[in-house]
Design an enzyme around this catalytic site. Sequence first.
Site, PDB file in Angstrom:
ATOM      1  N   HIS A  91       0.792  -1.223   0.000  1.00  0.00           N
ATOM      2  CA  HIS A  91       0.000   0.000   0.000  1.00  0.00           C
ATOM      3  C   HIS A  91       0.826   1.274   0.000  1.00  0.00           C
ATOM      4  O   HIS A  91       0.480   2.252  -0.652  1.00  0.00           O
ATOM      5  CB  HIS A  91      -0.960  -0.029   1.185  1.00  0.00           C
ATOM      6  CG  HIS A  91      -1.985  -1.103   1.028  1.00  0.00           C
ATOM      7  ND1 HIS A  91      -2.618  -1.708   2.074  1.00  0.00           N
ATOM      8  CD2 HIS A  91      -2.445  -1.703  -0.085  1.00  0.00           C
ATOM      9  CE1 HIS A  91      -3.437  -2.617   1.620  1.00  0.00           C
ATOM     10  NE2 HIS A  91      -3.353  -2.642   0.307  1.00  0.00           N
ATOM     11  N   ARG A 113      -5.677  -1.120 -17.538  1.00  0.00           N
ATOM     12  CA  ARG A 113      -5.361  -2.454 -17.006  1.00  0.00           C
ATOM     13  C   ARG A 113      -6.233  -2.704 -15.775  1.00  0.00           C
ATOM     14  O   ARG A 113      -5.900  -2.276 -14.668  1.00  0.00           O
ATOM     15  CB  ARG A 113      -3.885  -2.516 -16.588  1.00  0.00           C
ATOM     16  CG  ARG A 113      -2.887  -2.474 -17.739  1.00  0.00           C
ATOM     17  CD  ARG A 113      -1.469  -2.537 -17.185  1.00  0.00           C
ATOM     18  NE  ARG A 113      -0.473  -2.913 -18.165  1.00  0.00           N
ATOM     19  CZ  ARG A 113       0.333  -2.052 -18.797  1.00  0.00           C
ATOM     20  NH1 ARG A 113       0.238  -0.752 -18.552  1.00  0.00           N
ATOM     21  NH2 ARG A 113       1.236  -2.482 -19.658  1.00  0.00           N
ATOM     22  N   ARG A 147      -9.371  -3.311 -20.558  1.00  0.00           N
ATOM     23  CA  ARG A 147      -8.875  -4.659 -20.830  1.00  0.00           C
ATOM     24  C   ARG A 147      -9.330  -5.562 -19.689  1.00  0.00           C
ATOM     25  O   ARG A 147      -9.169  -5.211 -18.515  1.00  0.00           O
ATOM     26  CB  ARG A 147      -7.347  -4.648 -20.908  1.00  0.00           C
ATOM     27  CG  ARG A 147      -6.794  -6.011 -21.248  1.00  0.00           C
ATOM     28  CD  ARG A 147      -5.315  -5.979 -21.451  1.00  0.00           C
ATOM     29  NE  ARG A 147      -4.616  -5.827 -20.180  1.00  0.00           N
ATOM     30  CZ  ARG A 147      -3.298  -5.765 -20.073  1.00  0.00           C
ATOM     31  NH1 ARG A 147      -2.545  -5.809 -21.150  1.00  0.00           N
ATOM     32  NH2 ARG A 147      -2.716  -5.642 -18.905  1.00  0.00           N
ATOM     33  N   GLU A 159      -0.680 -10.209 -28.616  1.00  0.00           N
ATOM     34  CA  GLU A 159       0.568 -10.337 -27.869  1.00  0.00           C
ATOM     35  C   GLU A 159       1.093 -11.764 -27.846  1.00  0.00           C
ATOM     36  O   GLU A 159       2.108 -12.049 -27.233  1.00  0.00           O
ATOM     37  CB  GLU A 159       0.411  -9.768 -26.453  1.00  0.00           C
ATOM     38  CG  GLU A 159      -0.805 -10.258 -25.698  1.00  0.00           C
ATOM     39  CD  GLU A 159      -0.989  -9.559 -24.354  1.00  0.00           C
ATOM     40  OE1 GLU A 159      -0.083  -8.863 -23.879  1.00  0.00           O
ATOM     41  OE2 GLU A 159      -2.074  -9.727 -23.757  1.00  0.00           O
ATOM     42  N   ASN A 199       5.178  -5.884 -25.227  1.00  0.00           N
ATOM     43  CA  ASN A 199       5.955  -6.450 -24.109  1.00  0.00           C
ATOM     44  C   ASN A 199       5.892  -7.972 -24.149  1.00  0.00           C
ATOM     45  O   ASN A 199       6.911  -8.661 -24.078  1.00  0.00           O
ATOM     46  CB  ASN A 199       5.405  -5.990 -22.750  1.00  0.00           C
ATOM     47  CG  ASN A 199       5.286  -4.482 -22.647  1.00  0.00           C
ATOM     48  OD1 ASN A 199       5.965  -3.770 -23.366  1.00  0.00           O
ATOM     49  ND2 ASN A 199       4.430  -4.005 -21.766  1.00  0.00           N
ATOM     50  N   ASP A 200       4.666  -8.488 -24.266  1.00  0.00           N
ATOM     51  CA  ASP A 200       4.525  -9.938 -24.297  1.00  0.00           C
ATOM     52  C   ASP A 200       4.873 -10.505 -25.665  1.00  0.00           C
ATOM     53  O   ASP A 200       5.491 -11.562 -25.763  1.00  0.00           O
ATOM     54  CB  ASP A 200       3.101 -10.346 -23.886  1.00  0.00           C
ATOM     55  CG  ASP A 200       2.960 -10.392 -22.373  1.00  0.00           C
ATOM     56  OD1 ASP A 200       3.882 -10.925 -21.717  1.00  0.00           O
ATOM     57  OD2 ASP A 200       1.963  -9.887 -21.837  1.00  0.00           O
ATOM     58  N   ARG A 224      10.444 -11.621 -20.096  1.00  0.00           N
ATOM     59  CA  ARG A 224      10.553 -10.158 -19.993  1.00  0.00           C
ATOM     60  C   ARG A 224      11.017  -9.685 -18.622  1.00  0.00           C
ATOM     61  O   ARG A 224      11.433  -8.542 -18.456  1.00  0.00           O
ATOM     62  CB  ARG A 224       9.225  -9.498 -20.382  1.00  0.00           C
ATOM     63  CG  ARG A 224       8.094  -9.684 -19.409  1.00  0.00           C
ATOM     64  CD  ARG A 224       6.773  -9.263 -20.036  1.00  0.00           C
ATOM     65  NE  ARG A 224       6.226  -8.054 -19.451  1.00  0.00           N
ATOM     66  CZ  ARG A 224       4.990  -7.623 -19.660  1.00  0.00           C
ATOM     67  NH1 ARG A 224       4.178  -8.269 -20.468  1.00  0.00           N
ATOM     68  NH2 ARG A 224       4.555  -6.537 -19.088  1.00  0.00           N
ATOM     69  N   CYS A 226       0.309  -0.798 -27.512  1.00  0.00           N
ATOM     70  CA  CYS A 226       0.251  -0.259 -26.157  1.00  0.00           C
ATOM     71  C   CYS A 226       1.364  -0.788 -25.248  1.00  0.00           C
ATOM     72  O   CYS A 226       1.336  -0.582 -24.049  1.00  0.00           O
ATOM     73  CB  CYS A 226      -1.117  -0.520 -25.522  1.00  0.00           C
ATOM     74  SG  CYS A 226      -1.509  -2.267 -25.388  1.00  0.00           S
TER      75      CYS A 226
END
Length: 562
Positions: free
Chosen positions: A176, A283, A319, A418, A441-442, A452, A489
């Site tokens: 947190h 996300r 997403r 991806e 990224n993926d 990654r 993205c």
Amino acid sequence: GGLGIGQEVLHHSQIHLSKLIDEDPEIELVHFNTTLGLMHRSLDVMMKSSELGDGEHLEILETYRMFAEDRGWITKITEHIHGGLTAEASVKKVYDDTWVRMSQITDPYLKERLHDMRDITDRLLQHLVGETRSSTTEQPDNIIVIARSMGPAELLDYDRHKVQGLILEEGTPTMHVAIIARALNIPVIAQIKDITEKIDSLDNIIVDGESGNIFIRPSEELLGSFSTKLKEREQRQAEYEAIKDKPSVTKDGIKIGLHLNAGLLHDLPLLKETSADGIGLYRTEIPFMSYPEMPDVNIQSNLYKKIIDEAENKPVIFRTLDIGADKMLPYCKDLVEDNPAIGWRSIRITLDRKGVLRSQFRALIRAAQGRELYIMFPMISEVAEFDAAKETLLIELQREKDRNGIIPKKLHVGTMLEVPALAFQLPALLKRVDFISVGSNDLMQFLFASDRGNQRLAMRYDELSPSFLRLLKNIALECSNAGVSCSLCGEMAGNPLKAMALIGLGFRNLSIRGHNFGQIKMMLQSLDVKELELYLDTQLDSIEHSLRPRLHSFAIDHGIVI
Ligand code: PEP
Ligand code: MG
């Protein structure tokens, strides 16, 4: 992220208790109850702090306050007071007992609750013994706070304008205090073993959140160069600010859609601040990570509604839950796998556990309240998975119609691209989707079989390699021929040189992090796309490791601001 320079301040949460036993439990009880009330009020003030805005961090503080109101906890303290201990000794005893019971637990969620409990205990003890935390007025103007661990409320005790960075011995990215720090734009570096013993009071420290480096007692030279870096950053920020409202159009007049990647409510003001065209990737797993348990339809729908409201008429692409691999939910414990990146994750989980997917669709449909709704699926590997996910969505839509609910004015359904296999089914896929967003990224990690998150491989393969660029070009071309909107993205879209290459390959929409907007816009305003397209066409057959040096020279030779 970010950079901070300041003097070390060691965070003390130990409070000295001088009186342990008391003869009069009644007086102690009154003292305890009054103080508890005081503490609640101070938490309320903190929650209303205008600087914090409205976001998940408020929910954390709210959870926090509920914890302080927990009957079980209060009852145990009261019992110790009746047993003859002072109020402060009773509070400490309940914490110590819990700590002994829970300290062996390795579950990260419970461990974080223990930190929260310590934070609440310390706060209450301060109020009980009338001690205030080391007054920030006596502290230097720029401080770097060092702690073994810290609760979110403890960070808020410091003067926001003084704290330039935070270093922790423990900690996880989803703890947190990290969420609060991110909301306040404070760079945090965690899991630095024994840091509290390695430094002396008021040592100069540089925290470089971008590279994850800490420089203790830096030389004058290093300090000078980081101060210059800091000033340059501020200067660049001012330059970006100046072009904020200018259209994102290239030198030869091509409009490039610039969208925002988001995941926290705190990201939303960036839509206005950056003049973004919309949110290209929301996300949804990020808010899921900040809840103590799986959020129900109501909680989700309130959150999604807030996001759509705040975006006003700009599109927000939600997403669906992309959990697994490096994104774990504290309350989903059975996800430990040998190869999590290529394991049971993301849409694979939600297609197997349809209840989760359906509740998310239900919440999104309700949140739209008759407006347009954009939904995107992550980690789709084949057309059949897209069909299965969309079919589930349509079931929820029908359900909403049957109960006479308000359905979205228009539903746009798309997918992330991806997983390389999906790129080989584009003709069929493009007939079904409203839009595509490439998750570089993926896609990169799967194409090169290169994890990654693995530090050893981090510099091994390059997104500017001819093979990756060729794949991206094919995707952009097929989408354009089919008239389907295609965006990218992944992180590469936020890097000026890589974004330049993407535009040269045919991408006309990019979705990037808020703080990348200025440099990307500046790059594209200095770019002649036609020239770059011609040049790239001559390069994609190269067998070099990367086209980076050539693209870099091209940019320099053509005055492109990278
Ligand atoms: C991607 O894979 O490029 C992407 C944008 O998704 P995430 O980083 O959340 O996996
Ligand atoms: Mg991804």
